[in-house]
Design a protein around this motif. Structure first.
Motif, PDB file in Angstrom:
ATOM      1  N   GLU A   3      -5.238  -8.358  54.294  1.00 14.08           N
ATOM      2  CA  GLU A   3      -4.450  -9.358  54.467  1.00 14.08           C
ATOM      3  C   GLU A   3      -3.918 -10.613  55.290  1.00 14.08           C
ATOM      4  N   GLU A   4      -2.904  -8.917  56.219  1.00 14.87           N
ATOM      5  CA  GLU A   4      -1.675  -9.765  56.923  1.00 14.87           C
ATOM      6  C   GLU A   4      -2.545 -10.013  57.707  1.00 14.87           C
ATOM      7  N   ASN A   7      -4.866 -13.618  58.018  1.00 12.16           N
ATOM      8  CA  ASN A   7      -4.098 -14.681  58.125  1.00 12.16           C
ATOM      9  C   ASN A   7      -3.240 -14.504  59.467  1.00 12.16           C
ATOM     10  N   THR A  28      -1.339 -23.996  56.147  1.00 12.00           N
ATOM     11  CA  THR A  28      -0.864 -23.832  55.108  1.00 12.00           C
ATOM     12  C   THR A  28      -0.112 -22.618  54.790  1.00 12.00           C
ATOM     13  N   VAL A  29       0.250 -21.853  53.826  1.00 11.42           N
ATOM     14  CA  VAL A  29       0.564 -20.732  53.141  1.00 11.42           C
ATOM     15  C   VAL A  29       0.636 -21.650  51.213  1.00 11.42           C
ATOM     16  N   TYR A  30      -0.400 -20.383  50.877  1.00 12.45           N
ATOM     17  CA  TYR A  30      -0.323 -20.924  49.493  1.00 12.45           C
ATOM     18  C   TYR A  30      -0.231 -19.301  49.151  1.00 12.45           C
ATOM     19  N   GLY A  31       0.245 -19.199  47.792  1.00 15.28           N
ATOM     20  CA  GLY A  31       0.281 -17.586  47.379  1.00 15.28           C
ATOM     21  C   GLY A  31       0.254 -16.227  48.073  1.00 15.28           C
ATOM     22  N   GLY A  32       0.827 -16.772  49.615  1.00 12.26           N
ATOM     23  CA  GLY A  32       1.282 -15.564  50.081  1.00 12.26           C
ATOM     24  C   GLY A  32      -0.427 -15.543  51.562  1.00 12.26           C
ATOM     25  N   ARG A  33      -1.050 -16.892  51.665  1.00 12.39           N
ATOM     26  CA  ARG A  33      -2.251 -16.270  52.153  1.00 12.39           C
ATOM     27  C   ARG A  33      -2.064 -17.342  52.773  1.00 12.39           C
ATOM     28  N   VAL A  34      -2.560 -17.087  54.594  1.00 13.02           N
ATOM     29  CA  VAL A  34      -2.072 -18.087  55.720  1.00 13.02           C
ATOM     30  C   VAL A  34      -3.830 -18.754  55.277  1.00 13.02           C
TER      31      VAL A  34
END
Length: 66
Positions: A3-4, A7, A28-34
């Motif tokens: 995930e990182e 992102n 945008t960041v949604y649920g910790g995801r870019v």
């Protein structure tokens, strides 16, 4: 892909889109995801415009992933 890493790729893709100059997008960041957040607010935006955005993204990604 972790995930990182994804992102980071999305952040670099956003910068590459801005450098390219054909489209304006932000992230945008949604649920910790870019995620990319293109500005599609003009009533004259067409399906062809979205197709071109996707073509540009597809061409830019290989330049970012080596």
């Amino acid at each position: 892909m972790p995930e990182e890493t994804l992102n980071d790729l999305n952040r670099r893709l956003d910068a590459a889109l801005l450098d390219d100059g054909r489209f304006y997008a932000d992230t945008t960041v949604y649920g910790g995801r870019v995620a990319l957040r293109p500005a599609i607010v003009n009533w004259r935006t067409t399906e062809a415009d979205i197709d071109l955005l996707m073509d540009v993204v597809r061409k830019l990604i290989p330049t970012l992933t080596g």
